[in-house]
Design a protein around this motif. Structure first.
Motif, mmCIF file in Angstrom:
data_model
loop_
_atom_site.group_PDB
_atom_site.id
_atom_site.type_symbol
_atom_site.label_atom_id
_atom_site.label_comp_id
_atom_site.label_asym_id
_atom_site.label_seq_id
_atom_site.Cartn_x
_atom_site.Cartn_y
_atom_site.Cartn_z
ATOM 1 N N TRP A 75 0.815 -1.226 0.000
ATOM 2 C CA TRP A 75 0.000 0.000 0.000
ATOM 3 C C TRP A 75 0.841 1.265 0.000
ATOM 4 O O TRP A 75 0.483 2.248 -0.629
ATOM 5 N N ARG A 125 2.227 2.174 -3.669
ATOM 6 C CA ARG A 125 1.305 2.356 -4.800
ATOM 7 C C ARG A 125 1.299 3.806 -5.271
ATOM 8 O O ARG A 125 1.517 4.732 -4.498
ATOM 9 N N ASP A 126 1.001 3.986 -6.544
ATOM 10 C CA ASP A 126 0.905 5.336 -7.116
ATOM 11 C C ASP A 126 -0.111 6.185 -6.358
ATOM 12 O O ASP A 126 0.084 7.382 -6.181
ATOM 13 N N THR A 127 -1.189 5.569 -5.891
ATOM 14 C CA THR A 127 -2.249 6.303 -5.190
ATOM 15 C C THR A 127 -1.825 6.767 -3.795
ATOM 16 O O THR A 127 -2.542 7.531 -3.158
ATOM 17 N N SER A 128 -0.678 6.322 -3.318
ATOM 18 C CA SER A 128 -0.200 6.709 -1.983
ATOM 19 C C SER A 128 0.819 7.841 -2.017
ATOM 20 O O SER A 128 1.482 8.117 -1.020
ATOM 21 N N GLY A 129 0.940 8.515 -3.131
ATOM 22 C CA GLY A 129 1.923 9.590 -3.263
ATOM 23 C C GLY A 129 1.755 10.702 -2.244
ATOM 24 O O GLY A 129 2.728 11.165 -1.646
ATOM 25 N N ARG A 130 0.527 11.150 -2.033
ATOM 26 C CA ARG A 130 0.269 12.215 -1.053
ATOM 27 C C ARG A 130 0.649 11.745 0.346
ATOM 28 O O ARG A 130 1.230 12.493 1.135
ATOM 29 N N TRP A 131 0.312 10.494 0.679
ATOM 30 C CA TRP A 131 0.659 9.936 1.983
ATOM 31 C C TRP A 131 2.182 9.907 2.165
ATOM 32 O O TRP A 131 2.690 10.274 3.223
#
Length: 100
Positions: free
Chosen positions: A37, A40-46
């Motif tokens: 997790w 992942r690309d979608t976790s950049g902001r995190w």
């Protein structure tokens, strides 16, 4: 907190699984062949938030059915952050806040 960006990273902890309260170390590892997790690309902001030097909000467990994070533990400063495709690790330095 910065008025321009008041957000912090949230990390779900499971006692004895990915956090050791005696050594104050967090470690999560890749499971199976899926991208973890945190990578992942979608976790950049995190990833930006956890690397920012701001406190991290720890929460206890996750309800897998509702995908809701468990109770808030507190806000912690961290250091020794290391993350790659295989693992995510950091040390808890100090508890800096409580959560309602």
């Amino acid at each position: 907190m910065d008025d321009e960006d008041p957000y912090v990273a949230v990390v779900i902890v499971e006692d004895g699984v990915n956090v050791n309260w005696k050594s104050l170390k967090y470690r999560d590892t890749k499971k199976g062949s899926e991208t973890p997790w945190w990578a992942r690309d979608t976790s950049g902001r995190w990833r930006t938030l956890i690397s920012s030097g701001k406190p991290v909000l720890l929460r206890r467990g996750m309800d897998e059915i509702s995908r809701t994070a468990g109770p808030k533990i507190g806000l912690f400063m961290i250091n020794a952050l290391a993350m790659n495709e295989e693992s995510l690790e950091f040390s808890l330095v100090a508890r800096v806040g409580e959560c309602a």
